[in-house]
Design a protein around this motif. Sequence first.
Motif, short mmCIF file in Angstrom:
data_model
loop_
_atom_site.label_atom_id
_atom_site.label_comp_id
_atom_site.label_asym_id
_atom_site.label_seq_id
_atom_site.Cartn_x
_atom_site.Cartn_y
_atom_site.Cartn_z
N ARG A 62 -6.19 -4.61 0.26
CA ARG A 62 -4.88 -3.34 1.23
C ARG A 62 -4.92 -4.93 2.62
N GLN B 222 -6.49 6.56 13.59
CA GLN B 222 -7.24 4.92 13.83
C GLN B 222 -7.30 4.10 14.42
N SER C 119 0.02 1.89 8.09
CA SER C 119 -0.96 2.76 7.18
C SER C 119 -0.39 4.28 6.27
N ASP D 252 -10.31 -2.40 5.45
CA ASP D 252 -10.43 -1.74 4.15
C ASP D 252 -11.32 -2.21 3.25
N SER D 253 -10.42 -3.12 3.09
CA SER D 253 -10.62 -4.15 1.62
C SER D 253 -9.75 -5.44 1.47
#
Length: 365
Positions: free
Chosen positions: A183, A113, A236, A179-180
């Motif tokens: 998060r 990522q 992560s 992501d959100s």
Amino acid sequence: MDVNVMVILGFGFLCTFPVRYGFSGSGFNLLVAAIATQWAIILNNIESLYYRRKIRLDMESLVVAELCTASALVSIGAMLGKTNPVQLILISLLEVSGFILNKWLLQSFLKLQLVNSIMMLHIFGALFGLMLTWIVCWKGSEEPFEKERSDRKSGLFSMLGAVFLWMFWPSFISVLVHDSPERKLWVVCSTYLALAVSAVVAVVVSVLSSPKGKLNLIHMQSCIFAGGVAVGVSISVVHQPWEAMTIGFVAAIVSAIGFRYLKSHMLLAFHCHDTCAILSTHGLPGLLGWLAHLLLQIKDYDDPTMAIRFAVFHICTLLITITLSLSMGITTGLLLKWNFWRPPQHNKCFDDQAFWEFPHLAVRK
């Protein structure tokens, strides 16, 4: 804005601790950051430039470019005070090129990522800088420089830079997390917990490792954000507060002990003069974060085959980063050894008068 504050004010003030290098420490940092960010924007858009004849320029591309610039500023910390502006520009351009190549390799072949590949900047920058200062070592740099010391004023400005870095580090880690909102908030909280623990531990270790039981300002300001470095590499897979706090705890101990003993030993054993102790500030915490990422991810796997496969891929990310950073550092160091760049003489190192005008020293006619 937060990342910009870290790159310009944080790293800039952090480099002002030599007593006679305040103008150069902050001014050259701004010069390097401005040039390296523009270069990173171009390199990050090579594919778009080739196929579409356009460069993507938005908030995210600017932030990614500044994060790439941060890797160059880490490397330059090893050469602080021993180079001229032209050499610093050359170092930053080559280092950013190597780091972006490393990021592309990790994302393209290992499917890493973006945030994970970017956070390898601490390991890449530290190893690049160490190779640089080892190759460029010249006669007279085996001993510490007289002007490398700090006083109350320069130490205060340098501590101000460390405080800027500490305050804005959660934004540094979470800025690329999309992501959100939940998060992103968790990443901010985890980073803050790791930073808070590392700051307390850095103070304790500094006192315990001092013969007189006193705090060392330079020691402390180099270690208070070790937890932020380590948790950034492993963010992560950090899902619990105790995980972030444990990483910050161990990172601060490793960084503080490394700063106290490793810098002088490397100078004596390898003639490697690491001005800002980037190995203990960024390198060791970065490697610790990589190890924590490996252990926490393996713990989450129920299938041993998947765990082994992840371990192989994760080890490959480190090997690629180390190989590329060492090779680029050696190449850049060999280029800097040319007298064409007119490096500052030994007695002109860590001295603003070699590069800046001082009105009160001007000769009156």
